[in-house]
Design an enzyme around this catalytic site. Structure first.
Site, mmCIF file in Angstrom:
data_model
loop_
_atom_site.group_PDB
_atom_site.id
_atom_site.type_symbol
_atom_site.label_atom_id
_atom_site.label_comp_id
_atom_site.label_asym_id
_atom_site.label_seq_id
_atom_site.Cartn_x
_atom_site.Cartn_y
_atom_site.Cartn_z
ATOM 1 N N ASP A 193 102.317 34.484 59.788
ATOM 2 C CA ASP A 193 102.980 35.157 60.857
ATOM 3 C C ASP A 193 104.336 34.767 61.176
ATOM 4 O O ASP A 193 105.061 35.265 62.056
ATOM 5 C CB ASP A 193 102.230 34.462 62.150
ATOM 6 C CG ASP A 193 101.010 35.363 62.337
ATOM 7 O OD1 ASP A 193 100.713 36.636 62.209
ATOM 8 O OD2 ASP A 193 99.820 34.628 62.950
ATOM 9 N N LYS A 247 91.943 42.901 60.905
ATOM 10 C CA LYS A 247 92.594 42.346 59.764
ATOM 11 C C LYS A 247 91.750 41.931 58.654
ATOM 12 O O LYS A 247 92.387 42.101 57.681
ATOM 13 C CB LYS A 247 93.048 41.174 60.222
ATOM 14 C CG LYS A 247 94.358 41.309 61.427
ATOM 15 C CD LYS A 247 94.847 39.951 62.275
ATOM 16 C CE LYS A 247 95.999 40.313 63.238
ATOM 17 N NZ LYS A 247 96.300 39.157 64.182
ATOM 18 N N GLN A 307 94.705 33.229 65.611
ATOM 19 C CA GLN A 307 94.844 34.121 66.419
ATOM 20 C C GLN A 307 95.049 33.667 67.871
ATOM 21 O O GLN A 307 94.498 32.612 68.295
ATOM 22 C CB GLN A 307 93.420 34.865 66.630
ATOM 23 C CG GLN A 307 93.327 36.100 67.287
ATOM 24 C CD GLN A 307 94.553 37.214 66.917
ATOM 25 O OE1 GLN A 307 94.544 37.679 65.796
ATOM 26 N NE2 GLN A 307 95.081 37.836 67.908
#
Ligand code: NAD
Length: 284
Positions: free
Chosen positions: A121, A54, A98
């Site tokens: 997200d 990422k 994460q």
């Protein structure tokens, strides 16, 4: 006839080029460079690879990446303090934590602590609610990538039968909601679904998000269906496979995504897009 392959790598590359152009235009016009903070707790090797990929993708597209790698022993309080800091940092437009977090940390509390305005997200309850209402601000990255891949086939989703296998909060449920908003007739299957193969056989669109290698076999798939494989599974010999028996199903499906090179690269492209959109909204 063998299915058309939906090339997630190529689609994602083209999206990332568009994002890079949009980022440089934004920097030129406003001086704002979209910033993405990634928070990794612990030393899970797969998570470390995801975060690194990422970061590289951010750099290539001209975004400002910030990486926060914390030891597995990090306390919930320390993690919450970092999230608050990032919420207040005007250089950061997107925060991603994460998953999975170590077991002593309450993931729900952490995800709720991320500002809903920086929740790239789309996991914050406020953003989940907005998505369900059909008025989303942040669409979760993997489901957003899945819809983009279906659209790339030229299929009109409206009126089609879609079957989503898996009901997780990060893939199954949001992807089902997006398909519903696009006027598909949606069925969600899960571990307690009775006679799952006969349900899947009805589908014009199949989304597999289970986490079980080679779960979807050719006999479950209607001829010509669009099959999107979200699963990522490692076999004992180290080979990476999806939830779909690719070699078998490609002989029945009309369109199919490979693993690797399918949904995975799209997820990262959508994360960059969500961060760019967030920076544009905040700059207003
Ligand atoms: P999860 O474990 O949270 O959910 C799995 C779902 O599958 C559950 O809802 C469960 O009901 C269902 N399921 C399990 N066994 C089943 C069975 N026998 N029959 C029917 N349904 C069954 O997983 P997740 O987070 O949604 O991820 C699913 C897969 O997608 C995993 O392999 C994960 O690694 C992968 N994934 C990929 C990406 C990407 O970017 N490509 C992103 C997220 C997840």
């Amino acid at each position: 006839m063998s299915a058309h392959i939906i090339d997630g790598k190529a689609l994602a590359l083209s999206l990332r080029e568009d994002i890079a152009h949009a980022v440089s235009a934004l920097v030129e016009e406003t001086g704002v460079r979209p910033g993405l903070a990634a928070v990794l707790v612990g030393d899970d090797p797969a998570s470390a690879v995801y975060v690194r990929n990422k970061k590289i993708a951010c750099e290539k597209a001209g975004l400002y990446p910030q990486e926060h790698v914390l030891p597995a022993s990090t306390t919930q309080e320390a993690l919450l303090a970092l999230i608050q800091q990032l919420n207040a940092n005007s250089k950061i437009h997107g925060i991603l934590v994460q998953l999975p977090l170590p077991p002593h940390i309450e993931s729900k509390a952490i995800l709720q602590a991320v500002s809903s305005d920086k929740d790239v997200d789309g996991f914050h309850p406020i953003n989940v609610g907005r998505l369900v209402e059909g008025d989303p601000v942040f669409v979760p990255c993997t489901p957003k990538g899945v819809i983009h891949m279906i659209d790339s086939t030229g299929l009109d989703i409206a009126g089609k039968r879609a079957v989503v296998i898996g009901r997780s909060n990060i893939v199954g449920k949001p992807v089902a909601m997006l398909l519903l908003h696009r006027h598909a007739t949606v069925t969600i299957c899960h571990s307690r679904t009775k006679d799952l193969p006969s349900v899947v056989r009805e589908a014009d669109i199949v989304i597999a998000a289970i986490g079980k290698p080679l779960f979807v076999t050719p006999d479950m798939v209607k001829e010509g269906a669009v099959v999107i494989d979200v699963g990522i599974n490692r076999l004992p010999d180290g080979k990476l496979v999806g939830d779909v028996d690719f070699d078998g199903v490609k002989e029945r499906a009309g369109w199919i995504t490979p693993v690797p090179g399918g949904v995975g690269p799209m997820t990262i492209a959508m994360l960059l897009q969500n961060t760019l959109e967030s920076a544009k909204r905040m700059g207003k």
